[in-house]
Write a protein that holds these residues in place. Structure first.
Motif, PDB file in Angstrom:
ATOM      1  N   MET A 233      20.101  -8.922  -3.738  1.00  0.00           N
ATOM      2  CA  MET A 233      20.379  -7.919  -3.226  1.00  0.00           C
ATOM      3  C   MET A 233      19.337  -6.758  -3.570  1.00  0.00           C
ATOM      4  SD  MET A 233      24.021  -6.056  -3.470  1.00  0.00           S
ATOM      5  CE  MET A 233      24.946  -7.560  -2.894  1.00  0.00           C
ATOM      6  N   THR A 234      19.024  -6.020  -2.462  1.00  0.00           N
ATOM      7  CA  THR A 234      18.182  -4.514  -2.885  1.00  0.00           C
ATOM      8  C   THR A 234      18.942  -3.498  -3.180  1.00  0.00           C
ATOM      9  OG1 THR A 234      16.451  -5.803  -1.396  1.00  0.00           O
ATOM     10  CG2 THR A 234      16.334  -3.357  -1.773  1.00  0.00           C
ATOM     11  N   THR A 235      18.713  -2.718  -4.058  1.00  0.00           N
ATOM     12  CA  THR A 235      19.436  -1.264  -4.390  1.00  0.00           C
ATOM     13  C   THR A 235      18.831  -0.321  -3.572  1.00  0.00           C
ATOM     14  OG1 THR A 235      20.206  -2.301  -6.280  1.00  0.00           O
ATOM     15  CG2 THR A 235      20.312  -0.218  -6.105  1.00  0.00           C
ATOM     16  N   ALA A 236      19.471   0.417  -2.931  1.00  0.00           N
ATOM     17  CA  ALA A 236      18.967   1.495  -2.123  1.00  0.00           C
ATOM     18  C   ALA A 236      19.236   2.727  -2.919  1.00  0.00           C
ATOM     19  CB  ALA A 236      19.488   1.561  -0.873  1.00  0.00           C
ATOM     20  N   ILE A 237      18.296   3.235  -3.873  1.00  0.00           N
ATOM     21  CA  ILE A 237      18.811   4.611  -4.438  1.00  0.00           C
ATOM     22  C   ILE A 237      17.701   5.503  -4.160  1.00  0.00           C
ATOM     23  CG2 ILE A 237      18.759   5.871  -6.868  1.00  0.00           C
ATOM     24  CD1 ILE A 237      20.971   3.671  -6.503  1.00  0.00           C
ATOM     25  N   PHE A 238      18.181   6.614  -3.528  1.00  0.00           N
ATOM     26  CA  PHE A 238      17.120   7.584  -3.115  1.00  0.00           C
ATOM     27  C   PHE A 238      16.838   8.619  -3.946  1.00  0.00           C
ATOM     28  CE2 PHE A 238      17.641   5.655   0.554  1.00  0.00           C
ATOM     29  CZ  PHE A 238      18.181   5.910   1.609  1.00  0.00           C
ATOM     30  N   SER A 239      16.095   9.524  -3.882  1.00  0.00           N
ATOM     31  CA  SER A 239      15.391  10.558  -4.992  1.00  0.00           C
ATOM     32  C   SER A 239      16.623  11.379  -5.544  1.00  0.00           C
ATOM     33  CB  SER A 239      14.359  11.469  -4.299  1.00  0.00           C
ATOM     34  OG  SER A 239      15.207  12.144  -3.067  1.00  0.00           O
ATOM     35  N   ASP A 240      17.615  11.516  -4.664  1.00  0.00           N
ATOM     36  CA  ASP A 240      18.709  12.224  -5.552  1.00  0.00           C
ATOM     37  C   ASP A 240      19.652  11.496  -6.482  1.00  0.00           C
ATOM     38  OD1 ASP A 240      20.168  10.658  -3.813  1.00  0.00           O
ATOM     39  OD2 ASP A 240      21.355  12.564  -2.824  1.00  0.00           O
ATOM     40  N   GLY A 241      19.274  10.069  -6.561  1.00  0.00           N
ATOM     41  CA  GLY A 241      19.600   9.324  -7.911  1.00  0.00           C
ATOM     42  C   GLY A 241      20.974   8.776  -7.267  1.00  0.00           C
ATOM     43  N   LYS A 242      21.368   8.867  -5.938  1.00  0.00           N
ATOM     44  CA  LYS A 242      22.892   8.249  -5.665  1.00  0.00           C
ATOM     45  C   LYS A 242      22.573   7.171  -4.735  1.00  0.00           C
ATOM     46  CE  LYS A 242      24.806  12.973  -5.652  1.00  0.00           C
ATOM     47  NZ  LYS A 242      25.459  14.282  -4.994  1.00  0.00           N
ATOM     48  N   PRO A 243      23.758   6.368  -4.537  1.00  0.00           N
ATOM     49  CA  PRO A 243      23.685   5.239  -3.669  1.00  0.00           C
ATOM     50  C   PRO A 243      23.656   5.760  -2.181  1.00  0.00           C
ATOM     51  CG  PRO A 243      25.398   5.024  -5.495  1.00  0.00           C
ATOM     52  CD  PRO A 243      24.795   6.382  -5.514  1.00  0.00           C
ATOM     53  N   MET A 244      23.297   4.864  -1.491  1.00  0.00           N
ATOM     54  CA  MET A 244      22.986   5.109  -0.074  1.00  0.00           C
ATOM     55  C   MET A 244      24.408   5.595   0.679  1.00  0.00           C
ATOM     56  SD  MET A 244      21.295   2.844   2.820  1.00  0.00           S
ATOM     57  CE  MET A 244      19.583   3.439   2.697  1.00  0.00           C
ATOM     58  N   SER A 245      24.643   6.562   1.423  1.00  0.00           N
ATOM     59  CA  SER A 245      25.650   6.987   1.984  1.00  0.00           C
ATOM     60  C   SER A 245      25.838   6.283   3.464  1.00  0.00           C
ATOM     61  CB  SER A 245      25.973   8.460   2.262  1.00  0.00           C
ATOM     62  OG  SER A 245      24.802   8.920   3.344  1.00  0.00           O
ATOM     63  N   GLU A 246      26.926   6.086   3.890  1.00  0.00           N
ATOM     64  CA  GLU A 246      27.323   5.506   5.180  1.00  0.00           C
ATOM     65  C   GLU A 246      26.409   6.224   6.478  1.00  0.00           C
ATOM     66  OE1 GLU A 246      30.841   5.324   8.627  1.00  0.00           O
ATOM     67  OE2 GLU A 246      31.272   5.011   6.700  1.00  0.00           O
ATOM     68  N   ALA A 247      26.245   7.689   6.208  1.00  0.00           N
ATOM     69  CA  ALA A 247      25.224   8.138   7.331  1.00  0.00           C
ATOM     70  C   ALA A 247      23.757   7.862   7.123  1.00  0.00           C
ATOM     71  CB  ALA A 247      25.354   9.775   7.090  1.00  0.00           C
ATOM     72  N   GLU A 248      23.346   7.766   5.921  1.00  0.00           N
ATOM     73  CA  GLU A 248      21.965   7.458   5.700  1.00  0.00           C
ATOM     74  C   GLU A 248      21.960   5.686   5.956  1.00  0.00           C
ATOM     75  OE1 GLU A 248      20.923   9.839   1.403  1.00  0.00           O
ATOM     76  OE2 GLU A 248      22.494   8.227   1.463  1.00  0.00           O
ATOM     77  N   PHE A 249      22.824   4.946   5.671  1.00  0.00           N
ATOM     78  CA  PHE A 249      22.692   3.641   6.190  1.00  0.00           C
ATOM     79  C   PHE A 249      22.602   3.603   8.023  1.00  0.00           C
ATOM     80  CE2 PHE A 249      25.323  -0.137   7.831  1.00  0.00           C
ATOM     81  CZ  PHE A 249      24.390  -1.062   7.491  1.00  0.00           C
ATOM     82  N   LEU A 250      23.561   4.493   8.464  1.00  0.00           N
ATOM     83  CA  LEU A 250      23.456   4.227  10.114  1.00  0.00           C
ATOM     84  C   LEU A 250      22.177   4.979  10.558  1.00  0.00           C
ATOM     85  CD1 LEU A 250      27.152   5.357  10.693  1.00  0.00           C
ATOM     86  CD2 LEU A 250      26.012   2.939  10.843  1.00  0.00           C
ATOM     87  N   ALA A 251      21.396   5.964   9.698  1.00  0.00           N
ATOM     88  CA  ALA A 251      20.209   6.471  10.146  1.00  0.00           C
ATOM     89  C   ALA A 251      19.135   5.531  10.318  1.00  0.00           C
ATOM     90  CB  ALA A 251      20.092   7.655   9.275  1.00  0.00           C
ATOM     91  N   ILE A 252      19.299   4.429   9.555  1.00  0.00           N
ATOM     92  CA  ILE A 252      18.325   3.199   9.440  1.00  0.00           C
ATOM     93  C   ILE A 252      17.994   2.868  10.873  1.00  0.00           C
ATOM     94  CG2 ILE A 252      17.587   0.840   8.846  1.00  0.00           C
ATOM     95  CD1 ILE A 252      19.370   1.498   6.345  1.00  0.00           C
ATOM     96  N   GLY A 253      19.100   2.689  11.742  1.00  0.00           N
ATOM     97  CA  GLY A 253      18.974   2.348  13.292  1.00  0.00           C
ATOM     98  C   GLY A 253      18.898   0.712  13.405  1.00  0.00           C
ATOM     99  N   THR A 254      18.293   0.300  14.527  1.00  0.00           N
ATOM    100  CA  THR A 254      18.347  -1.128  14.780  1.00  0.00           C
ATOM    101  C   THR A 254      17.027  -1.712  14.048  1.00  0.00           C
ATOM    102  OG1 THR A 254      19.487  -0.743  16.844  1.00  0.00           O
ATOM    103  CG2 THR A 254      18.206  -2.868  16.607  1.00  0.00           C
TER     104      THR A 254
END
Length: 184
Positions: A1-22
């Protein structure tokens, strides 16, 4: 499993997940982390298509629909992609299907992800309140049906080659592992 931690140090949100796109990969969100797997094998896809096609008549008869590989929101930090989902009426233009519309999910075990399907996803689907979980194991040539009892799944039926599994909920359907799974 790959952990997605962004620069703000928080787990990925649903909005960020959806922004990945297809993407060509299957990307799922598990507790703010990404689970990335390559596209399924042709055998996996063949089993999924056969199973989905066999579910269509029973689903249509009771006003349900059968989908392959859709995003299912169990909660804002858990968005798996089951191989098959049987749902009530949904907005087909939406990227995500809410778990409240899902009556059955099916996972087809891939050797590289067996623990994910047998343990992690089974737990997540149960805590998400999905009433039925169907697990297809091509290597064991077995189809297992589980029903939700409180917040966990209990085995309802098992069929191996030579047996037939009869679904009566949420749809009426018959699964013959000998026809569904390729010969060894």
């Amino acid at each position: 499993m790959t952990t997605a931690i962004f620069s703000d140090g928080k787990p990925m949100s649903e909005a960020e997940f959806l922004a990945i796109g297809t993407t060509p990969e299957r990307i799922e969100l598990f507790d703010g982390s990404l689970h990335v797997t390559p596209a399924a094998t042709p055998l996996h896809q063949k089993i999924s298509r056969r199973l989905a096609n066999s579910f269509d008549p029973g689903a249509n008869a009771v006003g349900l629909a059968v989908w392959e590989a859709v995003n299912v929101r169990l909660n804002p930090s858990r968005i798996p992609i089951p191989d098959i989902a049987i749902t009530t009426e949904i907005d087909e233009r939406e990227v995500i299907v809410d778990s409240s519309a899902v009556r059955l999910v099916c996972e087809i075990i891939s050797p590289a992800n067996a623990a994910t399907d047998r343990v992690l996803k089974m737990h997540y689907y149960a805590t998400g309140g999905i009433p039925w979980y169907l697990l297809v194991d091509p290597d064991a040539r077995t189809v297992l049906l589980y029903r939700l009892a409180h917040d966990t799944y209990v085995e309802e039926a098992v069929a191996t080659v030579g047996d037939v599994l009869h679904l009566t909920e949420p749809i009426v359907a018959t699964i013959d592992p000998a026809e569904l799974l390729p010969p060894v």
